[in-house]
Design a protein around this motif. Structure first.
Motif, mmCIF file in Angstrom:
data_model
loop_
_atom_site.group_PDB
_atom_site.id
_atom_site.type_symbol
_atom_site.label_atom_id
_atom_site.label_comp_id
_atom_site.label_asym_id
_atom_site.label_seq_id
_atom_site.Cartn_x
_atom_site.Cartn_y
_atom_site.Cartn_z
ATOM 1 N N MET A 137 -7.241 1.829 -2.735
ATOM 2 C CA MET A 137 -7.728 1.075 -1.408
ATOM 3 C C MET A 137 -8.838 1.947 -0.810
ATOM 4 O O MET A 137 -9.836 1.388 -0.207
ATOM 5 C CB MET A 137 -6.815 0.471 -0.686
ATOM 6 C CG MET A 137 -5.776 -0.314 -1.110
ATOM 7 S SD MET A 137 -6.726 -2.020 -1.197
ATOM 8 C CE MET A 137 -6.422 -2.518 0.395
ATOM 9 N N THR A 138 -8.542 3.266 -0.510
ATOM 10 C CA THR A 138 -9.169 4.278 0.313
ATOM 11 C C THR A 138 -10.427 4.472 -0.542
ATOM 12 O O THR A 138 -11.592 4.733 0.158
ATOM 13 C CB THR A 138 -8.689 5.496 0.195
ATOM 14 O OG1 THR A 138 -8.176 6.312 -0.559
ATOM 15 C CG2 THR A 138 -7.503 5.273 1.500
ATOM 16 N N MET A 139 -10.718 4.369 -1.863
ATOM 17 C CA MET A 139 -11.564 4.617 -2.596
ATOM 18 C C MET A 139 -12.774 3.498 -2.401
ATOM 19 O O MET A 139 -13.799 3.581 -2.444
ATOM 20 C CB MET A 139 -11.404 4.603 -4.202
ATOM 21 C CG MET A 139 -10.635 5.839 -4.731
ATOM 22 S SD MET A 139 -10.567 5.876 -6.379
ATOM 23 C CE MET A 139 -11.782 5.451 -7.159
ATOM 24 N N ARG A 198 -9.397 -4.927 3.883
ATOM 25 C CA ARG A 198 -9.790 -3.882 4.818
ATOM 26 C C ARG A 198 -8.949 -3.732 6.298
ATOM 27 O O ARG A 198 -8.649 -2.654 6.657
ATOM 28 C CB ARG A 198 -11.307 -4.195 5.174
ATOM 29 C CG ARG A 198 -12.116 -3.737 3.998
ATOM 30 C CD ARG A 198 -13.788 -3.951 4.853
ATOM 31 N NE ARG A 198 -14.448 -3.768 3.425
ATOM 32 C CZ ARG A 198 -14.644 -2.657 2.881
ATOM 33 N NH1 ARG A 198 -14.385 -1.562 3.264
ATOM 34 N NH2 ARG A 198 -15.697 -2.934 1.904
ATOM 35 N N LEU A 203 -5.354 -2.233 5.113
ATOM 36 C CA LEU A 203 -5.726 -0.714 4.959
ATOM 37 C C LEU A 203 -5.979 0.026 6.391
ATOM 38 O O LEU A 203 -5.141 0.961 6.690
ATOM 39 C CB LEU A 203 -7.009 -0.430 4.184
ATOM 40 C CG LEU A 203 -7.324 1.172 3.748
ATOM 41 C CD1 LEU A 203 -6.005 1.782 3.192
ATOM 42 C CD2 LEU A 203 -8.617 1.220 3.243
ATOM 43 N N SER A 204 -6.430 -0.664 7.201
ATOM 44 C CA SER A 204 -6.519 -0.006 8.580
ATOM 45 C C SER A 204 -5.370 0.072 9.145
ATOM 46 O O SER A 204 -4.842 1.096 9.878
ATOM 47 C CB SER A 204 -7.441 -0.912 9.429
ATOM 48 O OG SER A 204 -7.873 -0.514 10.515
ATOM 49 N N LEU A 256 -2.786 3.079 -2.557
ATOM 50 C CA LEU A 256 -3.480 3.736 -1.492
ATOM 51 C C LEU A 256 -4.630 4.219 -1.764
ATOM 52 O O LEU A 256 -5.743 3.889 -1.166
ATOM 53 C CB LEU A 256 -2.473 4.315 -0.445
ATOM 54 C CG LEU A 256 -2.950 4.791 0.654
ATOM 55 C CD1 LEU A 256 -3.292 3.946 1.615
ATOM 56 C CD2 LEU A 256 -1.897 5.774 1.304
ATOM 57 N N ARG A 257 -4.661 5.262 -2.798
ATOM 58 C CA ARG A 257 -5.794 5.607 -3.217
ATOM 59 C C ARG A 257 -6.905 4.813 -3.528
ATOM 60 O O ARG A 257 -8.158 4.943 -3.303
ATOM 61 C CB ARG A 257 -5.548 6.728 -4.407
ATOM 62 C CG ARG A 257 -4.912 7.930 -3.886
ATOM 63 C CD ARG A 257 -4.610 9.099 -5.086
ATOM 64 N NE ARG A 257 -5.995 9.467 -5.381
ATOM 65 C CZ ARG A 257 -6.326 10.079 -6.690
ATOM 66 N NH1 ARG A 257 -5.318 9.901 -7.623
ATOM 67 N NH2 ARG A 257 -7.561 10.300 -7.060
ATOM 68 N N ALA A 260 -12.823 1.403 0.229
ATOM 69 C CA ALA A 260 -13.277 1.217 1.634
ATOM 70 C C ALA A 260 -14.657 1.584 1.850
ATOM 71 O O ALA A 260 -15.314 0.771 2.611
ATOM 72 C CB ALA A 260 -12.384 2.097 2.415
ATOM 73 N N LEU A 289 0.860 -1.247 -0.001
ATOM 74 C CA LEU A 289 0.035 0.004 -0.107
ATOM 75 C C LEU A 289 0.943 1.093 0.151
ATOM 76 O O LEU A 289 0.105 2.385 0.137
ATOM 77 C CB LEU A 289 -0.884 -0.167 1.276
ATOM 78 C CG LEU A 289 -1.930 -1.197 1.365
ATOM 79 C CD1 LEU A 289 -2.791 -0.962 2.563
ATOM 80 C CD2 LEU A 289 -2.795 -1.108 0.149
ATOM 81 N N HIS A 318 -2.378 -0.159 7.808
ATOM 82 C CA HIS A 318 -1.528 1.027 7.142
ATOM 83 C C HIS A 318 -1.765 2.359 7.519
ATOM 84 O O HIS A 318 -0.808 3.222 7.847
ATOM 85 C CB HIS A 318 -1.700 0.729 5.853
ATOM 86 C CG HIS A 318 -0.658 1.663 4.724
ATOM 87 N ND1 HIS A 318 0.635 1.156 4.494
ATOM 88 C CD2 HIS A 318 -0.620 2.688 4.060
ATOM 89 C CE1 HIS A 318 1.178 2.075 3.742
ATOM 90 N NE2 HIS A 318 0.398 2.824 3.615
ATOM 91 N N VAL A 319 -3.150 2.904 7.603
ATOM 92 C CA VAL A 319 -3.460 3.862 8.070
ATOM 93 C C VAL A 319 -3.059 4.168 9.378
ATOM 94 O O VAL A 319 -2.705 5.459 9.905
ATOM 95 C CB VAL A 319 -5.104 4.216 7.872
ATOM 96 C CG1 VAL A 319 -5.428 5.334 8.554
ATOM 97 C CG2 VAL A 319 -5.541 4.233 6.555
#
Length: 95
Positions: free
Chosen positions: A17-19, A77, A80-81, A14-15, A21, A8, A83-84
């Motif tokens: 994945m955030t799209m 998910r 991503l969590s 990353l963008r 989510a 990510l 990584h954020v």
């Protein structure tokens, strides 16, 4: 300290994945257009994320034409969590 996810780190991934989510799934062309990338670039990113188990692809028909739908997996998910969280830790450390 939480670790950044190597899958990510690339801004486009990353963008992407955030799209995904906040939605159940998104259509390939919509993602491509939002990211301002070519079909081949998006396919490459999706291949890497799919290989990591973070996204699934589904073929279908939309408005009378064949389409590909992309969805985050549960593992995606969670990744991503995490990584954020790691990004937030890094940012919080900046004074």
């Amino acid at each position: 300290m939480a670790e950044l996810d190597e899958h990510l780190v690339a801004p486009s991934r990353l963008r992407l994945m955030t799209m995904l989510a906040p939605v159940t799934e998104a259509e390939f062309a919509s993602i491509r257009d939002a990211l301002h990338v070519s079909d081949s670039v998006l396919s490459k990113h999706l291949g890497a994320l799919e290989g990591a188990g973070y996204v699934d692809r589904r073929k279908g028909v939309f408005d009378g034409r064949r389409s590909t739908w992309i969805a985050l997996t549960k593992a995606g998910r969670l990744a991503l969590s995490g990584h954020v969280s790691a990004l937030r830790e890094l940012i919080d450390g900046v004074s």
